[in-house]
Design a protein around this motif. Structure first.
Motif, PDB file in Angstrom:
ATOM      1  N   ASP A   2      42.398  79.229 -45.775  1.00  0.00           N
ATOM      2  CA  ASP A   2      41.820  78.235 -44.861  1.00  0.00           C
ATOM      3  C   ASP A   2      42.887  77.713 -43.886  1.00  0.00           C
ATOM      4  O   ASP A   2      44.079  78.017 -44.009  1.00  0.00           O
ATOM      5  N   ALA A   3      42.409  76.921 -42.927  1.00  0.00           N
ATOM      6  CA  ALA A   3      43.287  76.475 -41.833  1.00  0.00           C
ATOM      7  C   ALA A   3      44.461  75.634 -42.333  1.00  0.00           C
ATOM      8  O   ALA A   3      45.562  75.710 -41.783  1.00  0.00           O
ATOM      9  N   THR A   4      44.217  74.838 -43.399  1.00  0.00           N
ATOM     10  CA  THR A   4      45.281  73.963 -43.905  1.00  0.00           C
ATOM     11  C   THR A   4      46.459  74.777 -44.434  1.00  0.00           C
ATOM     12  O   THR A   4      47.625  74.491 -44.136  1.00  0.00           O
ATOM     13  N   ILE A   5      46.128  75.816 -45.223  1.00  0.00           N
ATOM     14  CA  ILE A   5      47.183  76.640 -45.803  1.00  0.00           C
ATOM     15  C   ILE A   5      47.904  77.429 -44.700  1.00  0.00           C
ATOM     16  O   ILE A   5      49.134  77.523 -44.687  1.00  0.00           O
ATOM     17  N   LEU A   6      47.118  77.938 -43.744  1.00  0.00           N
ATOM     18  CA  LEU A   6      47.718  78.669 -42.629  1.00  0.00           C
ATOM     19  C   LEU A   6      48.664  77.750 -41.840  1.00  0.00           C
ATOM     20  O   LEU A   6      49.790  78.129 -41.504  1.00  0.00           O
ATOM     21  N   GLY A   7      48.193  76.507 -41.602  1.00  0.00           N
ATOM     22  CA  GLY A   7      49.014  75.530 -40.871  1.00  0.00           C
ATOM     23  C   GLY A   7      50.316  75.232 -41.610  1.00  0.00           C
ATOM     24  O   GLY A   7      51.380  75.135 -40.998  1.00  0.00           O
ATOM     25  N   ALA A   8      50.213  75.120 -42.944  1.00  0.00           N
ATOM     26  CA  ALA A   8      51.408  74.835 -43.754  1.00  0.00           C
ATOM     27  C   ALA A   8      52.418  75.986 -43.656  1.00  0.00           C
ATOM     28  O   ALA A   8      53.628  75.756 -43.542  1.00  0.00           O
ATOM     29  N   TRP A   9      51.914  77.229 -43.669  1.00  0.00           N
ATOM     30  CA  TRP A   9      52.809  78.382 -43.560  1.00  0.00           C
ATOM     31  C   TRP A   9      53.467  78.445 -42.189  1.00  0.00           C
ATOM     32  O   TRP A   9      54.663  78.741 -42.081  1.00  0.00           O
ATOM     33  N   VAL A  10      52.683  78.141 -41.160  1.00  0.00           N
ATOM     34  CA  VAL A  10      53.251  78.141 -39.799  1.00  0.00           C
ATOM     35  C   VAL A  10      54.336  77.068 -39.703  1.00  0.00           C
ATOM     36  O   VAL A  10      55.439  77.315 -39.189  1.00  0.00           O
ATOM     37  N   ALA A  11      54.040  75.858 -40.237  1.00  0.00           N
ATOM     38  CA  ALA A  11      55.014  74.757 -40.194  1.00  0.00           C
ATOM     39  C   ALA A  11      56.286  75.132 -40.962  1.00  0.00           C
ATOM     40  O   ALA A  11      57.406  74.888 -40.493  1.00  0.00           O
ATOM     41  N   THR A  12      56.104  75.746 -42.139  1.00  0.00           N
ATOM     42  CA  THR A  12      57.258  76.148 -42.942  1.00  0.00           C
ATOM     43  C   THR A  12      58.100  77.184 -42.196  1.00  0.00           C
ATOM     44  O   THR A  12      59.332  77.073 -42.119  1.00  0.00           O
TER      45      THR A  12
END
Lengths: 159, 280
Positions: A2-12
Motif C-alpha cells: 500500500d501507499a504508506t509502506i511505499l512512502g516509507a521505503w521512498v523516505a528511507t
C-alpha cells in the motif's frame, strides 16, 4: 504494497542517499538534494497559490462580492513592477506600505514584550517591598502597587 | 608519526561512523535511562491538567519536516493529553511547508483517540502573514481562517462554538522551530490579547526562550527531544521521544569523549614540541 509502506521505503531510501554525503559527495546525494529542494519549493508554491489566490482572493470576490480585496491585490501587483525598469518606481509604494505597516505593528509590541516586561521582571525582586502586587510597567503607566502612589504619563498606549 | 598525530588526523568518516553507531545501537537495544521531569515541562502539563473538559486548546504547529524529529513527538504527546482531557482542540500552522505534515499528525492522533472531526477537533491549516495572522485571530478568528484545511466554513464547525477570537482560547501552545513561532505568539498574541501561552521548541532554541519563561511571559516550555520525552513520561504514554533519548544521550556522550580525547592529544603534541625545542 500500500501507499504508506511505499512512502516509507521512498523516505528511507532518500534519507540514506542524503547520508551518503558523509562518505563523499556523489550523484545519488545530488539527486536526493535536488529532489528535496524541488519538492519543498513546489509544495510551497502550490499551497500558497491555493490558499492565497484561490481561497482568500478569487473565491471571496466571485462568491461574496468582496471587491475591497482588489486593493491589497493591486498593492501586491505593484511589487511586480520591479521587473519593468520604466515602471519600477511604482513598487516603492508597495514596499513603503509593507515596511510602514510592519514597523507599526512590530516596534510597539516588541518594546512592550522584550523591554518593558523584562524590566518589570528584573526590578520585581528589588521592589518586592512595594506590596503583594509588585510593580507593573506598561507603555502608558508606571505604578507601584501597594504604596498607593502612581506616576501617570499621558503617552499613547501600545497595548 | 606518533599515536597523537595519527589520532588528530583521523579520517572524519570514522567519527561519522562512531556517531552513527551511537545513534543506531541504543535505538535497537534501548537502555532506558531515567528521565527527570523539569519544572518547565511540568508547567505546560499542569496547566493542561487544570483545564476543565471542553475547554478550547489551540495548538500551533509552527515547524516543517526539517524539525520533525524533535517537535513531532512533542505535538503527539500534547495532542494525546488534550484529547484524553476531552478538550476542544483547534490546530493550525504558520509554516506553509509544514501544512501537510501538521494535518497528518492531527488526524493520526485524533483517530487513535477516537475523536470526531468538527465536534472534538479541527485543523484550520495555514494562512499567510505570520504575525499578521496572529493579530487577525485576536480580532476575529473567522476572518483569519474563513475555512478550514478541507475548505469547510469555520463558522459551521461545532468545535468552535463560542469562540470568536484568541481571548476565548483557554490555553495555547506554539511548537516553533523558528520564526514565526513561540516569540511571535507572545509578542503579537498573548501580550495583546491576554490568554495563557505555553511553548515548545527545538533544543537549540530553548535557551533563547528562557527569559520569557523566567518572567512568566510563557507558563511552560518543552525543549527539544528531551522535553518531549519528559512530556511522554508525564502522560504515561512513552513514544518516540523516550526511545530517542538513549540515542541522543549516547551521541552526546560520544561527542564529549571525542572533544576530551582530541584536547588530550593536542596538548600532548604541544608538550612534545616544547620538549624538543628545549633539547634542540
Amino acid at each position: 504494497m500500500d501507499a504508506t509502506i511505499l512512502g516509507a521505503w521512498v523516505a528511507t531510501g532518500l534519507t540514506l542517499l542524503i547520508f551518503s554525503f558523509l562518505y563523499k559527495d556523489n550523484p545519488l546525494f545530488k539527486l536526493a538534494e535536488h529532489l528535496y529542494v524541488g519538492v519543498s519549493v513546489g509544495y510551497t508554491i502550490v499551497k500558497a497559490y491555493d490558499t492565497v489566490i484561490v481561497h482568500l482572493v478569487i473565491k471571496p470576490i466571485i462568491e461574496n462580492g468582496e471587491f475591497a480585496l482588489l486593493i491589497p491585490v493591486a498593492i501586491g501587483m505593484l511589487m511586480l513592477t520591479r521587473y519593468v525598469p520604466k515602471a519600477a518606481w511604482m513598487s516603492r509604494y508597495a514596499f513603503a506600505f509593507i515596511v510602514g505597516m510592519g514597523a507599526g505593528l512590530a516596534i510597539p509590541r516588541t518594546i512592550s514584550s522584550f523591554i518593558l516586561k523584562q524590566i518589570e521582571d528584573t526590578v520585581r525582586p528589588v521592589l518586592s517591598l512595594a506590596g503583594p502586587d509588585g510593580v507593573t510597567f506598561s507603555m502608558n503607566r508606571l505604578s507601584i502597587a501597594g504604596l498607593g502612589k502612581g506616576w501617570h504619563e499621558p503617552a499613547s498606549s501600545f497595548s | 608519526m606518533s599515536l597523537a598525530e595519527r589520532m588528530l588526523k583521523i579520517d572524519r568518516r570514522i567519527i561519522f561512523l562512531v556517531i552513527g553507531l551511537c545513534t543506531l545501537l541504543p535505538l535497537l537495544y534501548p537502555v532506558g535511562l531515567p528521565i527527570r521531569i523539569s519544572s518547565e515541562v511540568r508547567g505546560v502539563y499542569d496547566h493542561m491538567e487544570s483545564l476543565p473538559e471542553r475547554s478550547v486548546f489551540l495548538l500551533s504547529i509552527d515547524f516543517d519536516p526539517a524539525s520533525k524529529p524533535e517537535l513531532h513527538p512533542q505535538a503527539i504527546a500534547l495532542l494525546r493529553h488534550a484529547f484524553r482531557k476531552d478538550l476542544r482542540v483547534i490546530a493550525m500552522t504558520l509554516w506553509v511547508s509544514g501544512t501537510g505534515m501538521a494535518e497528518q499528525l492531527v488526524t493520526q492522533v485524533a483517530k487513535e483517540m477516537g475523536k470526531e472531526y468538527g465536534k472534538d477537533y479541527a485543523f484550520l491549516g495555514w494562512s499567510p502573514g505570520g504575525q499578521a495572522v496572529i493579530i487577525n485571530m485576536g480580532q476575529d478568528l473567522y476572518s483569519a481562517f474563513p475555512s478550514d484545511y478541507g475548505g469547510k466554513p469555520t463558522k459551521d464547525l461545532p468545535v468552535l462554538d463560542g469562540v470568536r477570537n484568541l481571548k476565548d482560547v483557554a490555553y495555547m501552545v506554539s511548537l516553533g522551530a523558528g520564526r514565526p513561532g513561540v516569540e511571535e505568539w507572545y509578542v503579537f498574541g498573548k501580550d495583546k490579547y491576554k490568554f495563557e501561552l505555553g511553548g515548545g521548541c527545538t533544543g537549540v532554541m530553548a535557551p533563547g526562550l528562557y527569559p520569557l519563561l523566567r518572567s512568566g511571559q510563557i507558563n511552560g516550555l518543552i525543549g527539544g527531544l528531551r522535553g518531549a520525552a519528559e512530556y511522554e513520561s508525564l502522560i504515561g504514554q512513552k513514544g518516540k521521544a523516550v526511545a530517542g533519548m538513549d540515542a541522543q544521550s549516547a551521541t552526546h556522550l560520544a561527542i564529549i569523549v571525542l572533544v576530551i580525547i582530541c584536547n588530550v592529544f593536542y596538548l600532548s603534541l604541544q608538550r612534545a614540541a616544547r620538549t624538543q625545542r628545549q633539547i634542540g
